[in-house]
Design a protein around this motif. Structure first.
Motif, PDB file in Angstrom:
ATOM      1  N   LYS A 141      -9.239  -5.936  -6.711  1.00  0.00           N
ATOM      2  CA  LYS A 141      -8.964  -5.756  -8.132  1.00  0.00           C
ATOM      3  C   LYS A 141     -10.042  -4.891  -8.779  1.00  0.00           C
ATOM      4  O   LYS A 141     -11.151  -4.763  -8.240  1.00  0.00           O
ATOM      5  CB  LYS A 141      -8.890  -7.107  -8.846  1.00  0.00           C
ATOM      6  N   LYS A 151      -7.265  -5.840 -12.648  1.00  0.00           N
ATOM      7  CA  LYS A 151      -5.925  -5.473 -12.183  1.00  0.00           C
ATOM      8  C   LYS A 151      -5.948  -5.168 -10.689  1.00  0.00           C
ATOM      9  O   LYS A 151      -6.998  -4.845 -10.114  1.00  0.00           O
ATOM     10  CB  LYS A 151      -5.423  -4.256 -12.963  1.00  0.00           C
ATOM     11  N   GLU A 152      -4.775  -5.256 -10.061  1.00  0.00           N
ATOM     12  CA  GLU A 152      -4.653  -5.020  -8.621  1.00  0.00           C
ATOM     13  C   GLU A 152      -4.847  -3.538  -8.297  1.00  0.00           C
ATOM     14  O   GLU A 152      -4.476  -2.657  -9.065  1.00  0.00           O
ATOM     15  CB  GLU A 152      -3.266  -5.466  -8.130  1.00  0.00           C
ATOM     16  N   TRP A 153      -5.430  -3.276  -7.112  1.00  0.00           N
ATOM     17  CA  TRP A 153      -5.539  -1.906  -6.618  1.00  0.00           C
ATOM     18  C   TRP A 153      -4.153  -1.360  -6.274  1.00  0.00           C
ATOM     19  O   TRP A 153      -3.215  -2.103  -5.987  1.00  0.00           O
ATOM     20  CB  TRP A 153      -6.384  -1.855  -5.353  1.00  0.00           C
ATOM     21  N   ARG A 154      -4.065  -0.049  -6.258  1.00  0.00           N
ATOM     22  CA  ARG A 154      -2.862   0.610  -5.726  1.00  0.00           C
ATOM     23  C   ARG A 154      -2.747   0.302  -4.231  1.00  0.00           C
ATOM     24  O   ARG A 154      -3.749   0.317  -3.500  1.00  0.00           O
ATOM     25  CB  ARG A 154      -2.984   2.117  -5.936  1.00  0.00           C
ATOM     26  N   GLY A 166     -10.409   1.548  -3.555  1.00  0.00           N
ATOM     27  CA  GLY A 166     -11.058   1.526  -4.856  1.00  0.00           C
ATOM     28  C   GLY A 166     -12.272   0.614  -4.876  1.00  0.00           C
ATOM     29  O   GLY A 166     -12.730   0.122  -3.842  1.00  0.00           O
ATOM     30  N   SER A 170     -12.771   1.104 -10.513  1.00  0.00           N
ATOM     31  CA  SER A 170     -11.766   2.167 -10.391  1.00  0.00           C
ATOM     32  C   SER A 170     -10.704   1.765  -9.378  1.00  0.00           C
ATOM     33  O   SER A 170     -10.977   1.046  -8.414  1.00  0.00           O
ATOM     34  CB  SER A 170     -12.412   3.496  -9.974  1.00  0.00           C
ATOM     35  N   ASP A 171      -9.501   2.265  -9.605  1.00  0.00           N
ATOM     36  CA  ASP A 171      -8.356   1.957  -8.754  1.00  0.00           C
ATOM     37  C   ASP A 171      -8.412   2.792  -7.477  1.00  0.00           C
ATOM     38  O   ASP A 171      -9.126   3.803  -7.392  1.00  0.00           O
ATOM     39  CB  ASP A 171      -7.073   2.256  -9.528  1.00  0.00           C
ATOM     40  N   SER A 172      -7.643   2.376  -6.476  1.00  0.00           N
ATOM     41  CA  SER A 172      -7.503   3.182  -5.259  1.00  0.00           C
ATOM     42  C   SER A 172      -6.811   4.492  -5.606  1.00  0.00           C
ATOM     43  O   SER A 172      -5.983   4.557  -6.524  1.00  0.00           O
ATOM     44  CB  SER A 172      -6.700   2.416  -4.213  1.00  0.00           C
TER      45      SER A 172
END
Length: 281
Positions: A141, A151-154, A166, A170-172
């Motif tokens: 996350k 929030k969940e990663w991509r 990620g 930062s997100d994936s």
């Protein structure tokens, strides 16, 4: 007689309302209706609480709240003003018609819409907890905002792309193993470019003209120097005169040597004659 007695309360009511509107502006009922000989209050004036719903005197139906209390609706009781304490500070003081407005100190934020308490403000990569504290985003996350939930990663990418893991802030991301070929960007032309090139051409022309002037000056100077010097060249007449001079010198040498040879011969003859006479004797 009965009609006169019934009309008296109405006259007293009208007199009371006029007196209340001129003297007691902030006290009493603000919206009322007649109910027989009584007055029923629908809304008290701001900062007033309801004492009785209906009565003969509308001024006595509502009274102001006590100090450090307030009321914002048609109620029988005033509410105690909120006190800003601890991590809070007062943004707006309490009045009889509005409650205190509190704020939170730096590093904290309001825990609810009324800001009745403060909680620690969570940074990026963190999320708030029910205990009014902060915790780091768990694995998988991220959170790129202040004081919000992680929030969940991509988890997937389109065909031809690779998923880059990620972190907590930062997100994936999806990327290509080989960068795709990009079309060349269009060349942006500047409207002022012709003016710039014109100035360059003018400067180059002036420089070339200066170089030509310098070369012409050097050539003219060299020609002037060549004209001032006399050329040293041999002519056929001079060659013949030199040869005649050499022949004359040789003839003189010959004329000087000839008499000496003659004298040498005569001396040799004399010496011979002397030697012969000496032998005879």
């Amino acid at each position: 007689m009965m009609a006169a007695s019934r009309g008296l309360p109405r006259i007293l009511l009208m007199f009371s309302l006029v007196l209340n509107s001129t003297i007691g502006v902030d006290t009493g009922c603000d919206d009322w209706t007649l109910n027989g000989n009584d007055v029923c209050c629908k809304r008290c004036k701001p900062g007033n609480r309801l004492v009785e719903s209906c009565g003969r005197d509308p001024e006595k139906l509502c009274i102001p709240c006590e100090p450090d209390t307030y009321i914002i609706s048609h109620e029988f009781h005033c509410l105690r003003c909120t006190q800003c304490i601890g991590k809070q500070f007062t943004l707006k003081s309490c009045t009889i018609s509005s409650n205190t407005v509190c704020g939170c100190k730096a590093g904290y934020r309001c825990g609810n819409d009324k800001c009745s308490f403060c909680v620690t403000e969570c940074k990026e990569g963190e999320e708030p907890t029910k205990e009014r504290s902060c915790r780091k985003c768990p694995e998988g996350k991220f959170n790129d905002k202040i004081h919000s939930m992680c929030k969940e990663w991509r988890k997937s990418c389109p065909d031809g792309q690779t998923l880059v893991k990620g972190n907590v802030t930062s997100d994936s991301m999806c990327t290509y193993l080989e960068e795709p070929k990009q079309e060349p960007l269009p060349v942006l032309t500047d409207k002022k470019e012709p003016t710039k090139w014109l100035s360059v051409f003018i400067a180059a022309g002036m420089a070339g003209l200066a170089v030509l002037c310098i070369i012409a000056s050097v050539v003219a100077y060299v020609k002037a120097q060549n004209k001032t010097e006399k050329p040293k060249t041999d002519t056929p007449d001079q060659d013949h005169s030199d040869e005649s001079r050499i022949m004359a010198v040789e003839q003189e040498d010959c004329s000087f040597r000839h008499p000496e040879q003659e004298q040498g011969g005569s001396s040799e003859s004399i010496n011979t004659q002397d030697s012969e006479s000496k032998l005879i004797v």
